[in-house]
Design an enzyme around this catalytic site. Structure first.
Site, PDB file in Angstrom:
ATOM      1  N   GLU A 173       0.814  -1.221   0.000  1.00  0.00           N
ATOM      2  CA  GLU A 173       0.000   0.000   0.000  1.00  0.00           C
ATOM      3  C   GLU A 173       0.848   1.272   0.000  1.00  0.00           C
ATOM      4  O   GLU A 173       0.360   2.359   0.285  1.00  0.00           O
ATOM      5  CB  GLU A 173      -0.927  -0.009   1.211  1.00  0.00           C
ATOM      6  CG  GLU A 173      -1.912  -1.161   1.221  1.00  0.00           C
ATOM      7  CD  GLU A 173      -3.150  -0.918   0.365  1.00  0.00           C
ATOM      8  OE1 GLU A 173      -3.675   0.199   0.374  1.00  0.00           O
ATOM      9  OE2 GLU A 173      -3.600  -1.877  -0.304  1.00  0.00           O
ATOM     10  N   HIS A 247      -4.392   1.961   7.251  1.00  0.00           N
ATOM     11  CA  HIS A 247      -2.971   2.166   6.973  1.00  0.00           C
ATOM     12  C   HIS A 247      -2.285   2.646   8.242  1.00  0.00           C
ATOM     13  O   HIS A 247      -2.921   3.243   9.124  1.00  0.00           O
ATOM     14  CB  HIS A 247      -2.759   3.228   5.883  1.00  0.00           C
ATOM     15  CG  HIS A 247      -3.224   2.814   4.528  1.00  0.00           C
ATOM     16  ND1 HIS A 247      -3.884   3.666   3.670  1.00  0.00           N
ATOM     17  CD2 HIS A 247      -3.112   1.642   3.863  1.00  0.00           C
ATOM     18  CE1 HIS A 247      -4.159   3.036   2.549  1.00  0.00           C
ATOM     19  NE2 HIS A 247      -3.709   1.801   2.641  1.00  0.00           N
ATOM     20  N   CYS A 370      -2.344  11.854   3.468  1.00  0.00           N
ATOM     21  CA  CYS A 370      -2.719  10.962   2.362  1.00  0.00           C
ATOM     22  C   CYS A 370      -2.467  11.623   1.013  1.00  0.00           C
ATOM     23  O   CYS A 370      -2.175  10.947   0.027  1.00  0.00           O
ATOM     24  CB  CYS A 370      -4.200  10.592   2.452  1.00  0.00           C
ATOM     25  SG  CYS A 370      -4.553   9.193   3.547  1.00  0.00           S
TER      26      CYS A 370
END
Length: 447
Positions: A173, A247, A370
């Protein structure tokens, strides 16, 4: 001199709330709501401008081409764009939101980065994340690779790898689960790789997917020629994953010698072992634990406290760090009080807190951290970056003018079924590349 350059994902004209990411609670809460692509992109550009005004170096990544009809053609749909859209709407409407997803805006998931100070071959390495846990993100990595190759196009200084194999064992990821820790940007650093599962993980204990694997993290370290002793692995806690921390950057953020994390972020035995290594490898390593008594895990996740950007001073000094937090942190009483106390605590280096409005991104499940991919670069390496992707006020103004002209004020889920919206998105992307002088870039511009 070396600096951290933030490359933010420019939000595309297709920004919509489809609620595709299982385990991302904000995304699920706002599924099928009306979005504002224009407001989202303007908020992102304003965040970039804020960092520029504070003296930081800022770049950007282009939105990906959406809808990605090549995916639909690969699975048997035929015809021109309008014919494919009609067939999908009749036969498999659930696939349309997948190929229209705006999730590439979250550049922290674009890739994992190892600076030249850390790699054995002295080059900056990038590995696009395969993002295979969710179908709408698994289609991103080919376009991500193309974008990275366009930005970091000097092969003597940069190596852009292909994504890891799309095999469950290698689920990756990107930088959302990787933190580089170092004394300063001039020094050799350590790659802290956080993973959710390995061969010993009991998946029955997990409510949501553990998206990063230990094998993926170790593979990237090898790809990047990171010496084995400079890679540290740390397991995210099942408690955090089950609470909605999909995450690591939802429960922790680091920069320089500082790791800022929630008390419930990691499995305790793994944390003790990793911190012992970091104490030896990173001069001045400072672990700042946020106790659950002051900020609950729920408050941390809903406010996205740890999805803030943790920045050194613009000159690279680690003595006065700055947190750039979403306004949701200011609006949460517990989080705001904690940040006020933190900035006054002289026993640690976080001295400044800035709040930015990225509510459109937050509503889709991503905060300030992000939206950016961090790349530590020397002055010589910055000079080798494609200058079209490095921002100043004039370039931000130019991008803003395109957004204001071509992006919709409102976008509803049913609008994705309109063939005219494909043309509208292409016109916007075409204008973005033209104003930055980088056309042709997209497939539709070459065809």
């Amino acid at each position: 001199m070396s600096f951290e350059v933030n490359f933010d994902g420019l939000i595309g004209p297709n920004h919509n709330y489809s609620g595709l990411a299982f385990g991302n609670l904000a995304s699920s809460r706002n599924a099928k709501n009306t979005s504002s692509p224009k407001q989202a992109a303007l908020q992102g550009l304003e965040k970039m401008r804020t960092l520029l005004k504070l003296g930081y170096k800022q770049g950007f990544m282009l939105p990906q081409e959406r809808p990605d009809l090549s995916v639909l053609r690969e699975i048997g749909f035929e015809g021109d764009d309008a014919q494919i859209l009609k067939a999908v709407s009749e036969q498999a409407p659930h696939l349309l939101s997948m190929v229209y997803s705006a999730s590439s805006m979250w550049a922290a998931n674009a890739a994992t980065v190892t600076p030249s100070n850390d790699s054995a071959d002295g080059k900056v390495h990038f590995t696009p994340a395969n993002l295979l846990t969710t179908s709408h993100r698994a289609i991103e990595h080919k376009q991500t690779q193309r974008c990275l190759e366009a930005i970091f196009n000097d092969k003597d200084a940069f190596t852009v790898h292909a994504a890891l194999p799309s095999i469950t064992r290698f689920a990756d990821e990107g930088a959302a689960n990787h933190t580089r820790l170092c004394k300063d940007y001039e020094s050799q650093g350590v790659g802290l790789f956080v993973y959710g599962r390995d061969d010993n993980t009991d998946l029955n204990e997990l409510r949501f997917p553990a998206r990063q694997t230990l094998d993926a993290s170790a593979s990237i370290a090898r790809q990047h020629t990171l010496p084995g002793e400079r890679a540290v692995y740390l397991q995210q806690s099942a408690v955090a994953i089950n609470a909605g921390a999909f995450h690591n950057d939802v429960v922790a953020v680091g920069n320089g010698p500082v790791l800022f994390y929630h008390q419930d972020a990691y499995e305790v035995p793994s944390q003790e072992a990793a911190f012992a290594k970091l104490d030896k490898l990173v001069e001045g390593f400072t672990a700042i634990e946020v106790p659950r008594e002051k900020v609950s895990l729920d408050d941390a996740i809903t406010s996205y406290l740890f999805n803030s950007q943790l920045l050194a001073s613009p000159d690279g000094s680690m003595n006065e760090l700055r947190i750039v937090a979403p306004t949701e942190c200011r609006d949460n009483d517990n989080v705001r009080r904690y940040l006020e106390e933190l900035a006054q605590d002289t026993s640690q280096p976080i001295r400044h807190v800035e709040f930015v409005d990225v509510r459109q991104s937050m509503s889709n499940g991503g905060g300030p951290a992000c939206l950016r991919l961090r790349v530590a670069l020397s002055e010589e390496e910055i000079a080798k970056v494609n200058p079209a992707f490095l921002l100043d006020d004039a370039k931000i103004d130019a991008l803003k003018s395109v957004v204001e002209k071509h992006y919709r004020e409102e976008l509803n889920p049913e609008d994705l079924f309109d063939p005219a919206f494909i043309t509208e998105c292409q016109q916007a992307l075409n204008a973005l590349t033209e104003v930055m002088g980088i056309a042709p870039f997209y497939d539709f511009q070459r065809s």
